[in-house]
Write a protein that holds these residues in place. Sequence first.
Motif, short mmCIF file in Angstrom:
data_model
loop_
_atom_site.label_atom_id
_atom_site.label_comp_id
_atom_site.label_asym_id
_atom_site.label_seq_id
_atom_site.Cartn_x
_atom_site.Cartn_y
_atom_site.Cartn_z
N TYR A 107 0.85 -1.05 0.05
CA TYR A 107 0.08 -0.07 -0.12
C TYR A 107 0.97 1.25 0.14
CZ TYR A 107 -3.52 -3.26 1.58
OH TYR A 107 -4.52 -4.55 1.46
N ALA A 108 0.37 2.39 -0.63
CA ALA A 108 1.05 3.50 -0.75
C ALA A 108 1.20 4.25 0.59
CB ALA A 108 0.67 4.44 -2.00
N ASP A 109 0.16 4.20 1.24
CA ASP A 109 0.02 4.84 2.52
C ASP A 109 -0.91 4.33 3.47
OD1 ASP A 109 -2.28 5.97 1.42
OD2 ASP A 109 -1.16 7.79 0.62
N LEU A 110 -1.29 4.77 4.71
CA LEU A 110 -2.18 4.34 5.42
C LEU A 110 -3.56 4.54 5.16
CD1 LEU A 110 -0.68 5.41 8.93
CD2 LEU A 110 -0.85 3.05 8.02
N ALA A 111 -4.00 5.64 4.41
CA ALA A 111 -5.36 5.97 3.76
C ALA A 111 -5.67 4.83 2.73
CB ALA A 111 -5.01 7.33 3.03
N GLU A 112 -4.54 4.42 1.82
CA GLU A 112 -4.86 3.30 0.95
C GLU A 112 -4.85 2.08 1.77
OE1 GLU A 112 -2.93 1.02 -2.87
OE2 GLU A 112 -1.61 2.71 -2.26
N GLN A 113 -4.29 1.92 2.82
CA GLN A 113 -4.54 0.68 3.45
C GLN A 113 -6.05 0.57 4.16
OE1 GLN A 113 -1.42 -0.24 6.45
NE2 GLN A 113 -2.79 -1.46 7.46
N SER A 114 -6.34 1.76 4.52
CA SER A 114 -7.76 1.83 5.32
C SER A 114 -8.91 1.70 4.34
CB SER A 114 -8.02 3.19 5.76
OG SER A 114 -9.29 3.28 6.42
N ARG A 115 -8.61 2.09 3.09
CA ARG A 115 -9.67 1.91 2.12
C ARG A 115 -9.71 0.42 1.75
NH1 ARG A 115 -7.57 6.77 0.30
NH2 ARG A 115 -6.23 5.88 -1.13
N ALA A 116 -8.41 -0.41 1.60
CA ALA A 116 -8.26 -1.76 1.25
C ALA A 116 -8.96 -2.56 2.15
CB ALA A 116 -6.87 -2.11 1.09
N TRP A 117 -8.76 -2.18 3.41
CA TRP A 117 -9.38 -2.82 4.84
C TRP A 117 -10.91 -2.90 4.50
CZ3 TRP A 117 -7.36 -5.21 9.44
CH2 TRP A 117 -8.49 -5.62 10.48
N ASP A 118 -11.41 -1.81 4.16
CA ASP A 118 -12.96 -1.70 4.25
C ASP A 118 -13.30 -2.72 2.90
OD1 ASP A 118 -13.34 -0.11 6.55
OD2 ASP A 118 -13.49 1.92 4.98
N GLN A 119 -12.42 -2.61 1.90
CA GLN A 119 -12.88 -3.47 0.71
C GLN A 119 -12.84 -4.91 1.10
OE1 GLN A 119 -14.25 -2.33 -2.18
NE2 GLN A 119 -14.75 -4.65 -2.37
N ILE A 120 -11.66 -5.19 1.85
CA ILE A 120 -11.66 -6.40 2.27
C ILE A 120 -12.69 -7.15 3.08
CG2 ILE A 120 -10.39 -8.26 3.63
CD1 ILE A 120 -7.82 -6.73 2.80
N LYS A 121 -13.37 -6.25 4.00
CA LYS A 121 -14.42 -6.68 4.73
C LYS A 121 -15.77 -6.58 3.95
CE LYS A 121 -15.05 -4.56 8.85
NZ LYS A 121 -14.91 -3.55 9.90
N ALA A 122 -15.82 -5.69 2.86
CA ALA A 122 -17.09 -5.74 1.96
C ALA A 122 -16.93 -6.90 1.22
CB ALA A 122 -16.80 -4.52 1.24
N ASP A 123 -15.77 -7.53 0.90
CA ASP A 123 -15.89 -8.95 0.10
C ASP A 123 -16.27 -9.91 1.11
OD1 ASP A 123 -14.97 -7.50 -1.95
OD2 ASP A 123 -12.94 -7.55 -1.73
N GLU A 124 -15.74 -9.84 2.33
CA GLU A 124 -16.21 -11.15 3.21
C GLU A 124 -17.58 -11.16 3.35
OE1 GLU A 124 -12.04 -10.70 6.10
OE2 GLU A 124 -13.94 -9.82 6.71
N ARG A 125 -18.19 -9.74 3.48
CA ARG A 125 -19.86 -9.74 3.77
C ARG A 125 -20.42 -10.46 2.53
NH1 ARG A 125 -18.25 -4.92 5.94
NH2 ARG A 125 -18.88 -3.50 4.12
N ALA A 126 -20.11 -10.19 1.62
CA ALA A 126 -20.44 -10.55 0.09
C ALA A 126 -20.44 -11.98 0.08
CB ALA A 126 -19.86 -9.93 -1.10
N ALA A 127 -19.01 -12.70 0.38
CA ALA A 127 -19.06 -13.90 0.42
C ALA A 127 -20.15 -14.76 1.48
CB ALA A 127 -17.42 -14.21 0.80
N ASP A 128 -20.22 -14.02 2.43
CA ASP A 128 -21.41 -14.55 3.51
C ASP A 128 -22.68 -14.45 3.15
OD1 ASP A 128 -19.33 -15.29 5.13
OD2 ASP A 128 -19.12 -13.46 6.35
N GLY A 129 -23.04 -13.87 1.94
CA GLY A 129 -24.29 -13.69 1.20
C GLY A 129 -25.03 -12.66 1.98
N HIS A 130 -24.30 -11.64 2.52
CA HIS A 130 -24.77 -10.31 2.60
C HIS A 130 -25.09 -9.35 1.60
CE1 HIS A 130 -24.53 -10.99 7.15
NE2 HIS A 130 -23.35 -11.37 6.94
#
Length: 265
Positions: A107-130
């Motif tokens: 990641y380029a910086d903490l802001a990019e890491q924070s956005r990626a963290w949210d995307q990973i969590k969104a992908d997890e929710r989608a995988a769980d059927g939300h």
Amino acid sequence: MAHPDITPLAEIMARLRNPENGCPWDVKQTFATIAPYTIEEAYEVADAIDRGDHGALRDELGDLLLQVVFHARMAEEAGHFELRDVIEGICAKMIRRHPHVFGDKRYADLAEQSRAWDQIKADERAADGHEDTSALAGISRGLPEWQRALKLQKRADNTGFRWPDHRGVLDKLAEELEEVREAFDDGADPAHLADEIGDVLFVAVNLARHAKVDVSTALRGANTKFERRFRHMEALASSSGREFSSLSLAEQEALWQQAKTELST
């Protein structure tokens, strides 16, 4: 370094929950009755950190760990999951959410890491059927409301919906305070006031975020300061042979100013 074994604590909890020869209080507990203690222990951890008391922190972390084991034991008894599943689940989650540590992601910086963290969590929710795909999805409604406000604002910020700096937040705070003043002038309807004061509190959380100030720490500091000054006022009144509550508001205000002066040195 050898990893500590949590098994003895799990065995103690199993013994406490034994309906035949365990502790009657522990046996009758449920997830719902234990939840307030879990929250209380988390706050006591925060308090030990705030006081810089590492001995207390060690003890409070033990109390918090006990809460995890307690909930896991009740879940095992009900056939939902075991403590092992809790540990394996959080290990897998931490590895999955840190591809820059356990993989080759950068990641380029903490802001990019924070956005990626949210995307990973969104992908997890989608995988769980939300099916909720909002940027605000998954924010617990069980959080203290100031903390929920902070998470809502951070999620919105990651989409680009933000004030560029603190000046816009200060202007918005002044606007919301004026609306509270108008609500009082219009007859102070409780529902309207609650709505307007809620807006003030929400913007105040945003102001703290822009200032990079932890909301809980700031409020804890304000509470501590108020308590220290108020107790000093009571002591000043007592030293003059009077009850603080018997003083006029003007006399109390004078003691408040004296307390501020004396405690600032």
